[in-house]
Each structure stands twice: as structure tokens, then as C-alpha cells.
Write an enzyme that holds these catalytic residues in place. Sequence first.
Site, PDB file in Angstrom:
ATOM      1  N   ARG A 117     -25.038  98.841  94.048  1.00  0.00           N
ATOM      2  CA  ARG A 117     -24.384  98.589  95.457  1.00  0.00           C
ATOM      3  C   ARG A 117     -25.182  97.730  96.279  1.00  0.00           C
ATOM      4  O   ARG A 117     -25.098  98.028  97.571  1.00  0.00           O
ATOM      5  CB  ARG A 117     -23.885  99.823  96.334  1.00  0.00           C
ATOM      6  N   LYS A 138     -24.875  83.054 100.561  1.00  0.00           N
ATOM      7  CA  LYS A 138     -23.698  82.910  99.709  1.00  0.00           C
ATOM      8  C   LYS A 138     -24.184  82.995  98.173  1.00  0.00           C
ATOM      9  O   LYS A 138     -24.918  82.080  97.531  1.00  0.00           O
ATOM     10  CB  LYS A 138     -22.929  81.781  99.870  1.00  0.00           C
ATOM     11  N   GLU A 180     -27.126  67.097  97.697  1.00  0.00           N
ATOM     12  CA  GLU A 180     -26.911  68.010  98.676  1.00  0.00           C
ATOM     13  C   GLU A 180     -27.740  67.725 100.065  1.00  0.00           C
ATOM     14  O   GLU A 180     -27.545  67.920 101.154  1.00  0.00           O
ATOM     15  CB  GLU A 180     -27.542  69.538  98.323  1.00  0.00           C
ATOM     16  N   LYS A 223     -28.872  73.459 107.635  1.00  0.00           N
ATOM     17  CA  LYS A 223     -28.470  74.516 107.068  1.00  0.00           C
ATOM     18  C   LYS A 223     -28.391  75.982 108.128  1.00  0.00           C
ATOM     19  O   LYS A 223     -27.787  76.734 108.365  1.00  0.00           O
ATOM     20  CB  LYS A 223     -28.638  74.955 105.817  1.00  0.00           C
ATOM     21  N   GLU A 233     -18.879  82.316 107.089  1.00  0.00           N
ATOM     22  CA  GLU A 233     -18.163  81.319 106.936  1.00  0.00           C
ATOM     23  C   GLU A 233     -16.625  81.410 107.616  1.00  0.00           C
ATOM     24  O   GLU A 233     -15.504  81.408 106.820  1.00  0.00           O
ATOM     25  CB  GLU A 233     -17.855  81.020 105.527  1.00  0.00           C
ATOM     26  N   ARG A 237     -19.318  77.259 109.464  1.00  0.00           N
ATOM     27  CA  ARG A 237     -20.085  77.212 107.947  1.00  0.00           C
ATOM     28  C   ARG A 237     -19.014  76.473 107.002  1.00  0.00           C
ATOM     29  O   ARG A 237     -19.755  75.680 105.909  1.00  0.00           O
ATOM     30  CB  ARG A 237     -20.377  78.697 107.551  1.00  0.00           C
ATOM     31  N   ASN A 241     -19.365  72.439 103.137  1.00  0.00           N
ATOM     32  CA  ASN A 241     -18.372  72.426 101.964  1.00  0.00           C
ATOM     33  C   ASN A 241     -18.096  70.910 102.192  1.00  0.00           C
ATOM     34  O   ASN A 241     -17.216  70.298 101.086  1.00  0.00           O
ATOM     35  CB  ASN A 241     -17.203  73.123 102.020  1.00  0.00           C
ATOM     36  N   HIS A 244     -17.300  68.896  98.678  1.00  0.00           N
ATOM     37  CA  HIS A 244     -17.196  70.027  97.797  1.00  0.00           C
ATOM     38  C   HIS A 244     -15.650  70.244  97.079  1.00  0.00           C
ATOM     39  O   HIS A 244     -15.534  70.570  96.029  1.00  0.00           O
ATOM     40  CB  HIS A 244     -17.771  71.481  98.218  1.00  0.00           C
ATOM     41  N   HIS A 248     -16.009  70.355  93.340  1.00  0.00           N
ATOM     42  CA  HIS A 248     -15.886  71.397  92.602  1.00  0.00           C
ATOM     43  C   HIS A 248     -14.805  71.065  91.371  1.00  0.00           C
ATOM     44  O   HIS A 248     -14.877  71.498  90.419  1.00  0.00           O
ATOM     45  CB  HIS A 248     -15.708  72.598  93.336  1.00  0.00           C
ATOM     46  N   HIS A 260     -23.868  69.788  89.677  1.00  0.00           N
ATOM     47  CA  HIS A 260     -23.414  69.779  90.927  1.00  0.00           C
ATOM     48  C   HIS A 260     -23.411  69.036  92.038  1.00  0.00           C
ATOM     49  O   HIS A 260     -22.542  68.444  92.526  1.00  0.00           O
ATOM     50  CB  HIS A 260     -23.638  71.191  91.437  1.00  0.00           C
TER      51      HIS A 260
END
Length: 351
Positions: A117, A138, A180, A223, A233, A237, A241, A244, A248, A260
Site C-alpha cells: 500500500r 506521476k 522533452e 516542470k 493534474e 498540469r 502533455n 503527447h 503516445h 518516447h
Amino acid sequence: MVTIPIEATTPYDVVVDDQDRWIEMKEWSSYSMLWVVTDEHVDSLYGETFRSKLTRVHPHVVWSVVEPGDASKSLSSLEHLVTEGLGHGCDRHTLLVAFGGGMIGDLAGFLASVYMRGISYIQVPTTILAHDSAVGGKVAVNHPLAKNAIGSFHQPSGVYYNVSRLDTLPVQEVRSGLGELLKHAYLSRYVLESSFEDDLFLALNKGEEMDWVSWLARGIRVKQAIVETDEREQGIRAWLNFGHTFGHALESVESYRIPHGEAVLHGMVFAFLLSGDEERAERLFDWMRLNDVTPIDWKPSAHYIERMMVDKKNRHGSIRFVLLRESISVESVSTEQIYSTLEKMKGWWGR
């Protein structure tokens, strides 16, 4: 050495350095053991030296190695790692160390978020690209239908860069990381006091050796400004993306043949064309062609649209893109616009 404090639910520092001074400075006594997760490539290059440094500061170090590549960012890898952790007696007081690039950071971070957990973890990035993925909390694994579809928010307790490890990166991985960094450069005009977009292109076009401590710190500060405002997000935030949505989809359609960051480069060209900014699209596209960014093996347009439909930013079946104009917006875009932009991009690569 540059230290950037991140104010989040769990505050932590990002340290960008050219050595591992942080190991001697960190307090280790509260952890029952250190559990390093890395991949075979990083392990072969740096595993012995890094493990030696850790064993000098802690008597119990567990070492887990997965195959390199995005295919390891999966539920099957996660289950295998949980089995290894339980077999070695890793408990709730274990510190997990994500030692590698963006894939390892996502996989190990997600493992830390669910193992018993939730346990503490730190990021020790070994790629340029990871200056984005290692910061912000993330973490995720992929689903066959969508990248990062299974994930959570779980902040690290520290991010520790040793840029000397970037010296062994293949050219393609450098290009991927620059994808990036260029994204952060484009966003900088909206979140920092001044933009470094032109400065970065100037440095790249000079062809000189990059001062990675300085450049990665500049990217991380973009960032930082965004995630401190919107940690989970719910608003701005989503700006991160940029590039992306198509990126993606491209990764997925190409079965992750395109790294990526290179996919994000293609995605930013696509987004600039969508927003009508052909000047910035062309400058980026020309740099990509000049630097041998992996070309797209074009499939029917419907393949990309199908994958874009499962993007996390979408609402009520619409496809949404981060677009940069006078201000940043996240907008629904019609399939007709997407089809026409895909055709334009295909034409650019064919010219």
C-alpha cells in the site's frame, strides 16, 4: 551542483550534479533495506559501481533487474517485481531506488505506490528524458490499448541526477531526451519569467557540448512551476502533455519502435500544425530532419485516431490537444482536422 526544492504533498529536492555526492549526504538509518530496480542495460554500465556506493552506506541492498524497453512497463513485470520484493523480505520501511531512465522511473515508482500500500522511493535518473518523468510523482505501467493507462500519483522523496552517466547514452536516446527538453523550452514562455526556447535552439544548432547540469535544471524548473501549482493534474498540469496526444498514439501504433521523446517531437510538430503555427512547426521539423529523428512508418490515419481516442485528456469521446497560442489551451479537435493534419505531416516527410 544545482538543488531545486519541489513543494508537493511530500516535499523533496531535485539534485542535478556531475557525481553522486548525495549518497554521502543522505540519512539512511530509517530504512530497513534499499531495493534497487534497474534494467539490464543500466546494470551492465553502472550497476557494480552504484551498488558498491550503496553498500557502503547501508548493509541490506536488494537488486532487481528487468529487460530494457517499454515492454517491461507492464503488469506482468510489476507482478514479477512484487514477487522478488516479498522473497527478499522488503517491508514497509524499505526505500525503493529507481535507477534508470523514464521507463524504470515509471515502473519502479508505480511499484512503490502499490507495494504494501505504498513505500518510499527515490529517483536516480540515467537519461536526459527522465528529467521530465522523474519529477512530479506521476507513475504508471502500460496497457496494450494505451500508454500509462494504469497509474497513480506517488511523489518520490528525492531525485538525484549524476549527469556523468549521460556520456554513454546512444545518439537516439540523446535525441529522445531533447524531445522533452524542447517541450519544456516551448512551455517556458508561459510559466517562467522568460522563455529559453530560442536559447536552446541556438545551443543545439551550434553543435557544441551541452552543459547538462544547467540545461536539465532549466527544464526541471518549468516542470516545478507547473506541478507545484497543480500536483494532481486537475488543471494546468495537462500542459505538460504538449505533443503527447499524437506522440503516445504514434508510440503505440509503431509498437514502441520510436523512443518516447522522439514520438513527442513528432507530436509537437503535429500540435503546432493543428494550432496554425507553421513557423514553429517547420523550425522543429527541420531540426528533426537534420538530426536524423526516426521517421514515421505511416499507417492508415484511422490507426492513430483510434489510439488518440483513449488519451487521458479526452472528455465524452472527443480528442483533446494541448495547443500553444498567445496562451495555452486544451481543446477538443474534430476528426476532420486530425485527418487533414495527418495528411499534411505525411506530405512534409515525403518532400
